[in-house]
Design a protein around this motif. Structure first.
Motif, mmCIF file in Angstrom:
data_model
loop_
_atom_site.group_PDB
_atom_site.id
_atom_site.type_symbol
_atom_site.label_atom_id
_atom_site.label_comp_id
_atom_site.label_asym_id
_atom_site.label_seq_id
_atom_site.Cartn_x
_atom_site.Cartn_y
_atom_site.Cartn_z
ATOM 1 N N THR A 31 0.863 -1.177 0.169
ATOM 2 C CA THR A 31 0.020 0.174 0.079
ATOM 3 C C THR A 31 0.865 1.254 -0.022
ATOM 4 O OG1 THR A 31 -2.146 1.234 1.257
ATOM 5 C CG2 THR A 31 -0.342 0.351 2.568
ATOM 6 N N SER A 32 0.461 2.362 -0.292
ATOM 7 C CA SER A 32 0.980 3.392 -0.358
ATOM 8 C C SER A 32 0.590 4.478 0.971
ATOM 9 C CB SER A 32 0.607 4.285 -1.684
ATOM 10 O OG SER A 32 1.041 3.893 -2.747
ATOM 11 N N THR A 33 1.687 5.252 1.498
ATOM 12 C CA THR A 33 1.477 5.799 2.679
ATOM 13 C C THR A 33 2.139 7.041 2.753
ATOM 14 O OG1 THR A 33 3.482 5.096 4.241
ATOM 15 C CG2 THR A 33 1.775 3.562 3.746
ATOM 16 N N GLY A 34 1.793 7.699 3.710
ATOM 17 C CA GLY A 34 2.597 9.315 3.855
ATOM 18 C C GLY A 34 4.068 8.977 3.976
ATOM 19 N N CYS A 35 4.656 7.986 4.399
ATOM 20 C CA CYS A 35 6.046 7.539 4.787
ATOM 21 C C CYS A 35 6.524 6.906 3.676
ATOM 22 C CB CYS A 35 6.021 6.737 5.930
ATOM 23 S SG CYS A 35 5.471 7.454 7.464
ATOM 24 N N GLY A 36 5.925 6.544 2.433
ATOM 25 C CA GLY A 36 6.383 6.030 1.309
ATOM 26 C C GLY A 36 5.650 4.768 1.185
ATOM 27 N N SER A 37 6.039 3.749 0.288
ATOM 28 C CA SER A 37 5.332 2.366 -0.137
ATOM 29 C C SER A 37 5.521 1.399 1.045
ATOM 30 C CB SER A 37 5.608 2.040 -1.460
ATOM 31 O OG SER A 37 6.975 1.615 -1.738
ATOM 32 N N ALA A 38 4.702 0.591 1.480
ATOM 33 C CA ALA A 38 4.823 -0.413 2.415
ATOM 34 C C ALA A 38 4.459 -1.867 1.846
ATOM 35 C CB ALA A 38 4.110 0.094 3.696
ATOM 36 N N THR A 39 4.857 -2.848 2.305
ATOM 37 C CA THR A 39 4.731 -4.064 2.109
ATOM 38 C C THR A 39 4.172 -4.564 3.325
ATOM 39 O OG1 THR A 39 6.909 -5.100 2.399
ATOM 40 C CG2 THR A 39 6.420 -4.193 0.152
ATOM 41 N N SER A 40 3.497 -6.118 3.213
ATOM 42 C CA SER A 40 3.379 -6.559 4.226
ATOM 43 C C SER A 40 4.490 -6.977 5.006
ATOM 44 C CB SER A 40 2.413 -8.134 3.875
ATOM 45 O OG SER A 40 1.459 -7.969 3.023
ATOM 46 N N ALA A 41 5.599 -7.119 4.506
ATOM 47 C CA ALA A 41 6.863 -7.646 5.380
ATOM 48 C C ALA A 41 7.133 -6.578 6.465
ATOM 49 C CB ALA A 41 7.902 -7.840 4.519
ATOM 50 N N VAL A 42 6.652 -5.445 6.550
ATOM 51 C CA VAL A 42 6.986 -4.511 7.342
ATOM 52 C C VAL A 42 6.214 -4.582 8.704
ATOM 53 C CG1 VAL A 42 6.805 -2.098 8.061
ATOM 54 C CG2 VAL A 42 7.592 -2.863 5.752
ATOM 55 N N GLY A 43 5.127 -5.201 8.515
ATOM 56 C CA GLY A 43 4.180 -5.474 9.683
ATOM 57 C C GLY A 43 3.330 -4.351 10.103
ATOM 58 N N PRO A 44 2.612 -4.333 10.997
ATOM 59 C CA PRO A 44 1.716 -3.173 11.454
ATOM 60 C C PRO A 44 2.670 -2.022 11.778
ATOM 61 C CG PRO A 44 0.874 -5.169 12.514
ATOM 62 C CD PRO A 44 2.320 -5.609 11.725
ATOM 63 N N PHE A 45 2.371 -0.802 11.320
ATOM 64 C CA PHE A 45 3.040 0.276 11.885
ATOM 65 C C PHE A 45 2.053 1.528 11.670
ATOM 66 C CE2 PHE A 45 2.965 0.090 7.204
ATOM 67 C CZ PHE A 45 3.142 1.439 6.696
ATOM 68 N N TYR A 46 2.908 2.557 12.374
ATOM 69 C CA TYR A 46 2.293 4.266 12.348
ATOM 70 C C TYR A 46 3.010 4.945 11.638
ATOM 71 C CZ TYR A 46 0.946 8.771 13.956
ATOM 72 O OH TYR A 46 0.461 9.943 14.025
ATOM 73 N N CYS A 47 2.494 5.633 10.530
ATOM 74 C CA CYS A 47 2.942 6.538 9.898
ATOM 75 C C CYS A 47 3.109 7.928 10.350
ATOM 76 C CB CYS A 47 2.920 6.483 8.329
ATOM 77 S SG CYS A 47 3.375 7.928 7.303
ATOM 78 N N PRO A 48 4.091 8.713 11.103
ATOM 79 C CA PRO A 48 3.404 10.155 11.697
ATOM 80 C C PRO A 48 3.189 10.960 10.490
ATOM 81 C CG PRO A 48 6.033 9.423 11.937
ATOM 82 C CD PRO A 48 5.166 8.395 11.276
ATOM 83 N N ALA A 49 3.861 10.938 9.107
ATOM 84 C CA ALA A 49 3.413 11.835 8.298
ATOM 85 C C ALA A 49 2.197 12.055 7.887
ATOM 86 C CB ALA A 49 4.328 11.315 6.854
ATOM 87 N N ASP A 50 1.323 11.029 7.681
ATOM 88 C CA ASP A 50 -0.059 10.812 7.678
ATOM 89 C C ASP A 50 -1.047 10.671 8.601
ATOM 90 O OD1 ASP A 50 0.029 8.206 7.731
ATOM 91 O OD2 ASP A 50 -0.007 7.961 5.547
ATOM 92 N N GLU A 51 -0.417 10.389 9.681
ATOM 93 C CA GLU A 51 -1.025 10.166 11.154
ATOM 94 C C GLU A 51 -2.052 8.946 11.076
ATOM 95 O OE1 GLU A 51 -2.543 13.678 12.942
ATOM 96 O OE2 GLU A 51 -0.584 14.444 13.503
ATOM 97 N N GLN A 52 -1.368 7.859 10.165
ATOM 98 C CA GLN A 52 -2.287 6.758 10.082
ATOM 99 C C GLN A 52 -1.781 5.376 10.488
ATOM 100 O OE1 GLN A 52 -5.570 6.886 6.908
ATOM 101 N NE2 GLN A 52 -3.641 7.661 5.618
ATOM 102 N N THR A 53 -2.474 4.655 10.943
ATOM 103 C CA THR A 53 -2.003 3.295 11.412
ATOM 104 C C THR A 53 -2.271 2.084 10.255
ATOM 105 O OG1 THR A 53 -3.813 2.681 12.769
ATOM 106 C CG2 THR A 53 -2.259 3.720 13.906
ATOM 107 N N TYR A 54 -1.611 1.449 10.013
ATOM 108 C CA TYR A 54 -1.682 0.233 8.821
ATOM 109 C C TYR A 54 -1.564 -1.151 9.305
ATOM 110 C CZ TYR A 54 -1.100 4.524 5.839
ATOM 111 O OH TYR A 54 -1.101 5.697 5.169
ATOM 112 N N TYR A 55 -2.424 -2.065 8.863
ATOM 113 C CA TYR A 55 -2.182 -3.436 9.186
ATOM 114 C C TYR A 55 -2.756 -4.231 8.109
ATOM 115 C CZ TYR A 55 -3.580 -0.662 13.257
ATOM 116 O OH TYR A 55 -3.528 0.070 14.350
#
Length: 300
Positions: free
Chosen positions: A119-143
């Motif tokens: 998926t795309s995030t405010g912190c860059g593109s992210a893959t499943s391998a990263v695991g759940p995370f919070y991106c401070p740039a867009d203030e969103q949590t990803y799962y």
């Protein structure tokens, strides 16, 4: 079961990108960056050895069979992981808004995004391998919900609901740090047993415990009933199991047979459990979770 069956859920609280993602953002959460860190410090063979390569996001059971729009109540949250993430987010909102207001702080709801594979995030593109995370740039949590299967099968956590809810609560903890400004220096001190990075992660664990302490007593908006029923000893054991499963020492020992505290970013299993319990048992104020002033991170 942890949700009250009649608790009403608002599916608009979650952005559901499952099956729609394209895209590595380095996350700051419970699983955020763990696989990436292993690869950087120990080589890509570690990822292969754990069976947690990027393709793990398409594991069996990952396929989206129902829309988040069909998550209507607590019974759905007790039966479905995506609904449980939604309900946990709403429970966290109902706790943190008045709790921060008592300290003169304004709570803003972090985004909650479900995705598969990439998926795309405010912190860059992210893959499943990263695991759940919070991106401070867009203030969103990803799962990516496949992680919660990995948490059991590859990390060794129990599969209880509070183990999963703890993950969400931890990521929201990073958003609370964004509001309070407590994690501002983590990038300047990103590794080591006593680093700002470890202190940041342990504080998010403590915030998760703080929420758990109050979750069953904080009414849902427009209701006199909380989202969650009182937690049992088994529930708390599930949360502690998840906290232990993602300790730096446990992951390093599993991956390489050695433990190297100088490369820690999240803290040991014992530390993660200890700080969750500090919030759960003693969480009367934010100061309980002030890991940055703790002289000994093993003893909150």
């Amino acid at each position: 079961m942890s949700f009250n069956n009649n608790a009403r859920l608002d599916s608009s609280r979650v952005s559901d990108r499952r099956g729609k993602g394209k895209g590595i953002a380095v996350g700051g959460g419970l699983g955020g960056g763990l696989l990436l860190i292993l690869s950087l410090f120990f080589g890509s063979d570690v990822i292969d050895g754990l069976g947690l390569s990027e393709g793990s996001g398409t594991a069996a059971g990952q396929a989206q069979s129902e829309s988040i729009d069909t998550c209507l109540n607590g019974q759905d949250a007790n039966e479905r992981l995506d609904c449980r993430i939604l309900g946990t987010a709403e429970s966290l909102d109902s706790f943190w808004e008045p709790y921060l207001a008592d300290s003169g702080l304004t709570y803003t709801e972090p985004g909650v995004v479900l995705f598969t594979d990439q998926t795309s995030t405010g912190c860059g593109s992210a893959t499943s391998a990263v695991g759940p995370f919070y991106c401070p740039a867009d203030e969103q949590t990803y799962y990516d919900t496949a992680f919660f299967s990995d948490l059991v099968t590859s990390y060794g956590s129990s599969g209880g609901p509070l183990a999963q809810e703890y993950v969400v609560a931890h990521e929201f903890g990073h958003h609370i740090q964004q509001i309070t400004g407590s994690s501002a220096g983590r990038n300047a001190d990103p590794q080591g047993a006593d680093s700002a990075s470890v202190r940041t992660e342990l504080q998010a664990d403590c915030y998760a415990g703080l929420w758990a302490r109050h979750a069953a007593s904080q009414p849902a908006p427009g209701s006199d009933e909380p989202f969650l029923a009182p937690f049992t000893e088994t529930d708390i054991s599930d949360a502690l199991s998840a906290a232990s499963a993602v300790g730096d020492d446990r992951i390093q020992a599993s991956a390489t047979g050695q433990v190297n505290p100088e490369s820690w970013t999240h803290g040991s299993s014992a530390q993660r459990q200890s700080w969750f319990l500090a919030g759960y048992n003693d969480g009367g104020s934010l100061e309980t979770c002030d890991t940055f002033r703790a002289a000994d991170l093993s003893r909150p």
